[in-house]
Design a protein around this motif. Structure first.
Motif, mmCIF file in Angstrom:
data_model
loop_
_atom_site.group_PDB
_atom_site.id
_atom_site.type_symbol
_atom_site.label_atom_id
_atom_site.label_comp_id
_atom_site.label_asym_id
_atom_site.label_seq_id
_atom_site.Cartn_x
_atom_site.Cartn_y
_atom_site.Cartn_z
ATOM 1 N N TRP A 159 35.697 54.504 70.297
ATOM 2 C CA TRP A 159 35.860 53.672 69.101
ATOM 3 C C TRP A 159 36.713 52.455 69.413
ATOM 4 O O TRP A 159 37.672 52.521 70.191
ATOM 5 C CB TRP A 159 36.519 54.485 67.981
ATOM 6 C CG TRP A 159 36.723 53.667 66.727
ATOM 7 C CD1 TRP A 159 35.852 53.527 65.699
ATOM 8 C CD2 TRP A 159 37.859 52.853 66.398
ATOM 9 N NE1 TRP A 159 36.359 52.676 64.745
ATOM 10 C CE2 TRP A 159 37.593 52.247 65.147
ATOM 11 C CE3 TRP A 159 39.065 52.564 67.042
ATOM 12 C CZ2 TRP A 159 38.497 51.387 64.520
ATOM 13 C CZ3 TRP A 159 39.965 51.700 66.425
ATOM 14 C CH2 TRP A 159 39.678 51.124 65.172
ATOM 15 N N GLY B 86 33.293 49.651 66.279
ATOM 16 C CA GLY B 86 33.449 51.017 65.797
ATOM 17 C C GLY B 86 32.996 52.036 66.824
ATOM 18 O O GLY B 86 33.300 51.926 68.019
ATOM 19 N N LEU B 87 32.250 53.043 66.370
ATOM 20 C CA LEU B 87 31.731 54.083 67.255
ATOM 21 C C LEU B 87 30.529 53.611 68.054
ATOM 22 O O LEU B 87 30.104 54.291 68.996
ATOM 23 C CB LEU B 87 31.327 55.316 66.433
ATOM 24 C CG LEU B 87 32.437 55.984 65.627
ATOM 25 C CD1 LEU B 87 31.845 57.062 64.718
ATOM 26 C CD2 LEU B 87 33.493 56.587 66.540
ATOM 27 N N TYR C 283 32.478 60.767 62.607
ATOM 28 C CA TYR C 283 33.564 60.899 63.573
ATOM 29 C C TYR C 283 33.667 62.286 64.189
ATOM 30 O O TYR C 283 34.545 62.536 65.016
ATOM 31 C CB TYR C 283 34.895 60.533 62.908
ATOM 32 C CG TYR C 283 35.097 59.048 62.719
ATOM 33 C CD1 TYR C 283 35.729 58.283 63.692
ATOM 34 C CD2 TYR C 283 34.648 58.415 61.578
ATOM 35 C CE1 TYR C 283 35.917 56.918 63.524
ATOM 36 C CE2 TYR C 283 34.826 57.051 61.394
ATOM 37 C CZ TYR C 283 35.467 56.304 62.362
ATOM 38 O OH TYR C 283 35.644 54.954 62.199
ATOM 39 N N GLN D 14 39.778 59.954 61.669
ATOM 40 C CA GLN D 14 39.853 58.876 62.655
ATOM 41 C C GLN D 14 40.935 59.087 63.699
ATOM 42 O O GLN D 14 40.978 58.375 64.694
ATOM 43 C CB GLN D 14 40.150 57.544 61.954
ATOM 44 C CG GLN D 14 38.973 56.779 61.432
ATOM 45 C CD GLN D 14 39.358 55.337 61.138
ATOM 46 O OE1 GLN D 14 40.505 55.030 60.785
ATOM 47 N NE2 GLN D 14 38.412 54.433 61.279
ATOM 48 N N ASP E 286 27.471 53.597 72.661
ATOM 49 C CA ASP E 286 28.796 53.003 72.801
ATOM 50 C C ASP E 286 28.682 51.565 73.305
ATOM 51 O O ASP E 286 28.044 51.311 74.336
ATOM 52 C CB ASP E 286 29.626 53.841 73.767
ATOM 53 C CG ASP E 286 31.111 53.535 73.686
ATOM 54 O OD1 ASP E 286 31.507 52.787 72.774
ATOM 55 O OD2 ASP E 286 31.863 54.062 74.525
ATOM 56 N N ASP F 275 33.525 51.186 61.267
ATOM 57 C CA ASP F 275 33.220 52.548 61.700
ATOM 58 C C ASP F 275 32.075 52.562 62.703
ATOM 59 O O ASP F 275 32.077 53.366 63.637
ATOM 60 C CB ASP F 275 32.839 53.405 60.489
ATOM 61 C CG ASP F 275 33.964 53.485 59.489
ATOM 62 O OD1 ASP F 275 35.009 54.063 59.818
ATOM 63 O OD2 ASP F 275 33.808 52.935 58.383
#
Length: 598
Positions: A580, A585-586, A551, A466, A560, A495
């Motif tokens: 992130w 999260g992502l 990741y 991360q 996104d 995440d």
């Protein structure tokens, strides 16, 4: 040199309370907590009240298992996907013979012989049933009846316990002692038909919308009602049919008397997945858990979880576990009660099984600070054992933003549980595996009817995978923002994310609209089941512990989300932003891209 694996690097940590109470000569204080907020201390329990005591012995070669987990979960490592067998995992977590000998000798001094003990397959947990008066002698402590003011829940607990000095290093943790966690589901907000019309006719609106993040063309109706078709369109899975149904599998955990009704599932399939009609799931009882099929007892959480996880991944083999854990309780009753976190009972049960579903979703958790650190570490050690066996474990991130979901400073309820009662963001547990936040609408934004749980752990350090993305997020925060309200070195969550509101389910025979990250987690688990299908049909292993992959190689497979926030604790919380963030999260999954990347 051992890798810094982060959330699952489970080195033992110090107690939550720096200043420990004194112990009787010959004993050492093992764990102590401040009196918990929201709980009132009452009378002593009846002396013959029986407690089911779980004793965790040090897992002698866990550092070796941890190394295996790092290697088999790293997509750039030569051993990626070379998972361990159940037997090999048990060999690695088995306690040293000296620990077994010392603990057995101690238990025998209280009249407890082998016939009185229940051991885990690896022998790293020992469970006994003993009267509270005996437990108090064993642990040099005093139990009381504690009542949770808001809910009325009652527990028999202590705030400190000790061990004989010669035994101190042979035991990691003993519970129930200082555990005041209250397992809860994510909010699962239901909108009833009286409030809005959620009929099929209302949902069937014409036209399409283009999602700006993914470029997907999505039916306009998906801005009002989320269906299987909406998720397939939005996450680029439309037209994909799983084939590897013999080896592939998906599972849902059920707690707190949440029953998954098969009649409701059939109604859901007729409405959204007609090719699945007349099929069902495997039901497995844990610790006496039941799945009552009385339609009036159908649970909203269970309905949401099984209908969307199994509907999205059909025809992948599916399992629903029901774990007992909240029976009626009177503190003067001799009958022991299962008032520990039942997800650990579930974990014990599943780790003992030869075969385990490859993608598992759980929509329940606790405030991290209510779970003693030593117990949290042992629970995560169990999740690590599943990961090294090739299982993807997925949790919802919660629906309360950075703590209580309340942006009003005058009425916020985010206070530390260490006796200081200072304001602080409240991370959730367990968010140390793969955590899923919530989005809504097309184009997607962070969900706003409740607030996607997110933030930073106070227990677990930030994992190396991360580092880059979390450092970037933190570097872009205004200087001093929320100073001392969170741990910037902690493991960040969630995440990933997926849709989390206005899901069309069937509950007690009629359609309902429901929302919460309770919806996000089973949705993401369904996507993982589809990805596992793609890998298995290509003669590749399943994905296992997801995060190192997500990741790195998986980054390009997410949409996104850059709009929205997660208020709480008297603040506006964090913002969804490029890259992130501790809200979404992502981002949300693009199945088509992920299956090509992975």
């Amino acid at each position: 040199m051992r890798p810094a694996f982060g959330a699952l690097v489970l080195a033992l940590c110090s107690s939550l309370v720096a200043s420990l109470p004194s112990a009787t000569p010959g004993y050492r204080v093992k764990e102590s907590v401040a009196p918990p907020r929201g709980w009132t201390k009452g009378d002593e329990p009846a002396a013959d009240h029986v407690i089911v005591l779980r004793i965790g012995l040090p897992q002698h070669n866990f550092n070796v298992l941890e190394q295996h987990l790092f290697e088999v979960s790293d997509p750039d490592h030569a051993r990626y996907g070379e998972y361990l067998s159940k037997e090999k995992v048990e060999e690695l977590v088995a306690p040293h013979p000296s620990s077994l000998e010392a603990v057995d000798k101690w238990l025998a001094s209280y009249g407890l012989e082998e016939a009185d003990l229940t051991r885990s397959p690896a022998k790293d947990w020992v469970t006994i049933k003993v009267p509270v008066k005996t437990v108090e002698k064993m642990l040099d402590t005093k139990y009381n009846v504690w009542k949770h003011t808001a809910s009325g829940d009652v527990l028999v607990r202590t705030t400190s316990y000790s061990l004989p000095a010669e035994l101190y290093d042979y035991i990691d943790v003993i519970q129930p002692t200082t555990m005041f966690g209250r397992l809860r589901t994510a909010r699962s907000t239901i909108v009833w038909n009286d409030d809005e019309d959620f009929s099929s006719a209302a949902a069937a609106r014409v036209g399409t919308i283009t999602d700006t993040a993914s470029g997907a063309a999505v039916d306009a109706s998906c801005n009002r009602t989320i269906t299987i078709k909406c998720l397939q369109q939005l996450y680029n899975a439309e037209g994909y049919t799983p084939l590897a149904t013999v080896k592939n599998s998906i599972g849902i955990t059920g707690y707190l008397e949440q029953f998954a009704n098969i009649q409701d599932l059939q109604s859901f399939y007729a409405d959204q997945r007609p090719d699945a009609l007349n099929t069902s799931f495997n039901f497995v009882s844990v610790k006496g858990g039941i799945n009552d099929q009385n339609l009036t007892l159908s649970g909203a959480e269970a309905a949401l979880d099984v209908q969307f996880a199994f509907g999205l991944s059909y025809p992948v083999n599916s399992t629903f576990w029901s774990t007992a854990g909240r029976p009626p309780f009177q503190p003067d009753d001799r009958t022991p009660t299962n008032t520990n976190e039942p997800y650990v009972d579930w974990l014990d049960f599943v780790l003992a099984q030869k075969e385990v579903p490859l993608s598992i979703s759980t929509s329940y958790g606790d405030d991290e600070q209510t779970v003693p650190r030593s117990y949290a570490i042992r629970a995560c050690a169990g999740f690590a054992q599943l990961g090294v066996r090739g299982v993807s474990v997925i949790f919802s991130s919660g629906d309360f933003g950075v703590g209580d979901g309340n942006p009003d400073p005058a009425t916020q309820e985010c206070f530390t549980n260490d006796g200081r009662n200072t304001t602080r963001f409240i991370p959730v547990f367990p968010a140390t595996v793969t955590s899923v936040g919530g989005t809504e609408s097309v184009p997607e934004v962070a969900v706003s009817r409740f607030f996607s749980g997110g933030g930073f752990s106070d227990y677990f350090p930030r994992p190396s995978y991360q580092d880059r993305v979390v450092r970037k997020f933190l570097s872009n925060l205004p200087k001093g923002l929320y100073k001392d309200l969170y741990n910037p070195q902690g493991r960040g969550f969630p995440d990933v994310a997926s849709q989390g509101d206005r899901y069309r389910i069937f509950l007690r025979g009629v359609p309902r609209s429901i929302g919460g990250t309770s919806a996000s987690s089973p949705t993401f688990a369904g996507i993982v089941a589809l990805l596992n299908d793609h890998r298995l049909r290509s003669q590749k292993p399943p994905l296992g512990f997801l995060n190192p992959l997500l990741y790195t190689r998986g980054l390009a497979g997410f949409n996104d989300i850059t709009s929205g926030k997660n208020p709480g604790c008297g603040t506006e919380g964090f913002n969804a932003t490029t890259g992130w963030d501790p809200v979404t999260g992502l981002g949300t999954p693009n199945f088509g891209k992920l299956k090509d990347l992975l």
